[in-house]
Design an enzyme around this catalytic site. Structure first.
Site, PDB file in Angstrom:
ATOM      1  N   CYS A  31      -5.292  -2.041   2.794  1.00  0.00           N
ATOM      2  CA  CYS A  31      -5.019  -1.812   4.263  1.00  0.00           C
ATOM      3  C   CYS A  31      -6.214  -2.677   4.866  1.00  0.00           C
ATOM      4  O   CYS A  31      -6.002  -3.805   4.812  1.00  0.00           O
ATOM      5  CB  CYS A  31      -5.520  -0.210   4.586  1.00  0.00           C
ATOM      6  SG  CYS A  31      -5.000   0.243   6.008  1.00  0.00           S
ATOM      7  N   LYS A  68      -9.676   2.490  -3.043  1.00  0.00           N
ATOM      8  CA  LYS A  68      -9.964   1.764  -1.953  1.00  0.00           C
ATOM      9  C   LYS A  68     -11.430   2.103  -1.669  1.00  0.00           C
ATOM     10  O   LYS A  68     -11.802   3.226  -1.729  1.00  0.00           O
ATOM     11  CB  LYS A  68      -9.396   2.256  -0.707  1.00  0.00           C
ATOM     12  CG  LYS A  68      -9.582   1.474   0.462  1.00  0.00           C
ATOM     13  CD  LYS A  68      -8.540   1.897   1.756  1.00  0.00           C
ATOM     14  CE  LYS A  68      -8.796   1.254   2.947  1.00  0.00           C
ATOM     15  NZ  LYS A  68      -8.255   1.896   4.105  1.00  0.00           N
ATOM     16  N   GLU A 112       0.653  -1.319  -0.077  1.00  0.00           N
ATOM     17  CA  GLU A 112       0.017   0.007  -0.111  1.00  0.00           C
ATOM     18  C   GLU A 112       0.893   1.244   0.088  1.00  0.00           C
ATOM     19  O   GLU A 112       1.845   1.421   0.738  1.00  0.00           O
ATOM     20  CB  GLU A 112      -0.811  -0.043   1.137  1.00  0.00           C
ATOM     21  CG  GLU A 112      -1.884   1.199   1.294  1.00  0.00           C
ATOM     22  CD  GLU A 112      -2.450   1.293   2.952  1.00  0.00           C
ATOM     23  OE1 GLU A 112      -3.500   2.034   3.054  1.00  0.00           O
ATOM     24  OE2 GLU A 112      -1.969   0.449   3.780  1.00  0.00           O
TER      25      GLU A 112
END
Length: 515
Positions: free
Chosen positions: A385, A328, A265
């Protein structure tokens, strides 16, 4: 000598908290979860609603302080508020525990675990959700037990743990009072119920674990672990050094001819969209290697309303072209956006970050990195994440056709604590629930592979076996799900939790009827 009541209650709460904390990483004494609630149950016996709330709340404070202390490395105030909030769920359980004090024991065996599961479910969804430290996650290394998660999800495991704790507490209380628990018909029925549930779950798990390995085509994937400290990541003077470190690890991994290479990430060291030069150079290097690369980056999209920032995963093809981007979907409060910023401007001074924008599309990538997709090709989706802790996202990706998952993450925020290992627990359960392997590329670890049965293998580690805060790479193999398999959990989600809701409703109706 008799201890004062408040000291006795404190010691019982402390005992429960200590047992539960030790059941989670990094100690991983998962067997302690099966007795961890017994002291708390004894402390709650005979309490008023107010006293029961306070007693259980105290236990919750200690449990979450002992498992989530690492939030202090991000924000002291945030850690305190989070622990104070999460402990409320323990307090509410304490009230529910004494709500039906005269229930038959068999009814308690059904209702009390249902209370716990519903509270875990609400905690995982309310206010953006925080499902960490659910009891079921403590069993992530107990592979025969957790196979049933492909039916019930993690909540089914939590239900079993609470069920056993209630049974053992009752048995212990009867033994201490001189009664013979198993001579009573209700005690024998309870033993059959609890023992039968455990036997069925374990036999199902053994059956699943002994199924022959999938002989379908395997993929060879390289994971890169740059080990970039959080304090360095956004220091512009260090960006060339960070970029070069990832490229050196990538070229070393490329010698082993993987089918796909993964960066963590936000591994790309600048905001993509502001200046194109560094990303152009990256694409040229990928083209020379002729291996597709998935890279995590902060991306910018400029419109009439101003710039929007996304936490993204970008797939670069073997030809050095950008063939896909996933933004995301589930943002972390106070980490990626500030809730209620428009209503409470003071929050901007307390948490001085720009808001990210949530993505809107469930993206599925071709593992080859080449479009158009070929029929039967191995496809994957990215969980960025903490998205691997959000059950609904993984389920939807499986429905959309993902044959395996990639979790790219940066847990450097939390320093060298138990946080990365607690994060890994979520990946194990998402793999079992959907029967899809997960490959993890984490900036500071744990970077590894998790197969569809929950086995953790092929970790990035140093010569002493240390998995976190070390740099390196690892090339491992995994077998994607290419037949469109959908588990019970993938199809029906948290139906088991809804059954627990129904049990609670039945209990309320029964109580009113008796009144």
């Amino acid at each position: 000598m008799t201890l004062p009541l408040f000291i006795k209650n404190f010691l019982l709460c402390f005992s429960s908290a200590l047992l539960l904390i030790l059941a989670f990483p990094q100690t991983d004494f998962w067997g302690l979860a099966w007795i961890g609630l017994i002291p708390l149950f004894f402390a709650l016996d005979g309490k008023s609603f107010k006293s029961a709330f306070g007693t259980a709340y105290l236990c919750g404070l200690m449990v979450f302080a002992g498992t989530l202390y690492w939030f202090i490395h991000v924000t002291l105030l945030g850690m305190i508020l989070l622990i104070l909030y999460l402990a409320l769920y323990y307090g509410v359980f304490g009230v529910l525990y004494v709500f039906f004090p005269r229930r038959k024991f068999l009814e308690q065996l059904l209702l009390l675990p249902s209370y716990w599961i519903v509270l875990e479910f609400v905690r995982a969804h309310a206010l953006s959700g925080f499902g960490w430290v659910s009891l079921g996650y403590s069993q992530y290394k107990n592979l025969p037990l957790i196979q049933v998660a492909d039916i019930t999800g993690v909540y089914g495991i939590s239900f079993l743990i609470v069920l056993v704790n209630i049974f053992l507490k009752k048995w212990l209380a009867e033994q201490c009072s001189g009664k013979k628990f198993f001579k009573d018909r209700e005690g024998r029925c309870a033993a059959v119920l609890v023992g039968g549930a455990l036997i069925v779950v374990l036999f199902y798990g053994i059956f699943r674990l002994n199924q022959p390995p999938d002989q379908k085509q395997k993929l060879k994937i390289a994971v890169i672990q740059g080990n970039i400290p959080q304090a360095m990541k956004w220091n512009e003077t260090l960006w060339p050094e960070i970029m070069e470190k990832h490229l050196q690890l990538t070229e070393a991994a490329a010698l082993l001819k993987p089918d796909l290479i993964l960066w963590p990430e936000t591994a790309f060291p600048e905001i993509l969209g502001e200046t194109p030069e560094r990303f152009t150079e990256l694409k040229k290097r990928v083209a020379r290697l002729k291996i597709p690369l998935l890279v995590g980056a902060v991306t910018q999209d400029v419109s009439d309303t101003g710039p929007a920032y996304y936490n993204s995963a970008i797939l670069i093809s073997p030809a050095g072209e950008t063939v896909g981007q996933y933004d995301k979907l589930h943002l972390v409060p106070f980490g990626e956006y500030v809730p209620l910023r428009g209503y409470l401007p003071i929050l901007t001074d307390i948490v001085p970050i720009d808001d990210f924008t949530a993505g809107k599309t469930y993206t599925v990538f071709p593992a080859s990195g080449v479009r158009p997709w070929k029929k039967g090709e191995h496809n994957f989706s990215v969980l960025i994440c903490f998205e691997d802790a959000v059950t609904d996202i993984a389920r939807e990706f499986a429905v959309q056709g993902a044959g395996f998952f990639v979790n790219i993450t940066n847990d450097a925020w939390f320093m060298d604590t138990k946080a990365p290992f607690m994060h890994l627990q979520s990946s194990v359960f998402r793999a079992v629930e959907t029967r899809r392997p997960i490959v993890r590329a984490a900036n500071t670890g744990v970077s590894c592979f998790v197969d569809r049965q929950g086995h953790i293998h092929d970790c990035v580690q140093d010569s002493e076996g240390k998995k976190t805060f070390v740099s390196g790479y690892h090339v491992g193999t995994m077998t994607p799900e290419s037949g469109g398999l959908r588990t019970v959990y993938t199809n029906f989600g948290d139906f088991f939790t809804y059954l627990c809701f129904g049990c609670i409703l039945w209990g309320i109706i029964r109580k009113k009827g008796r009144s």
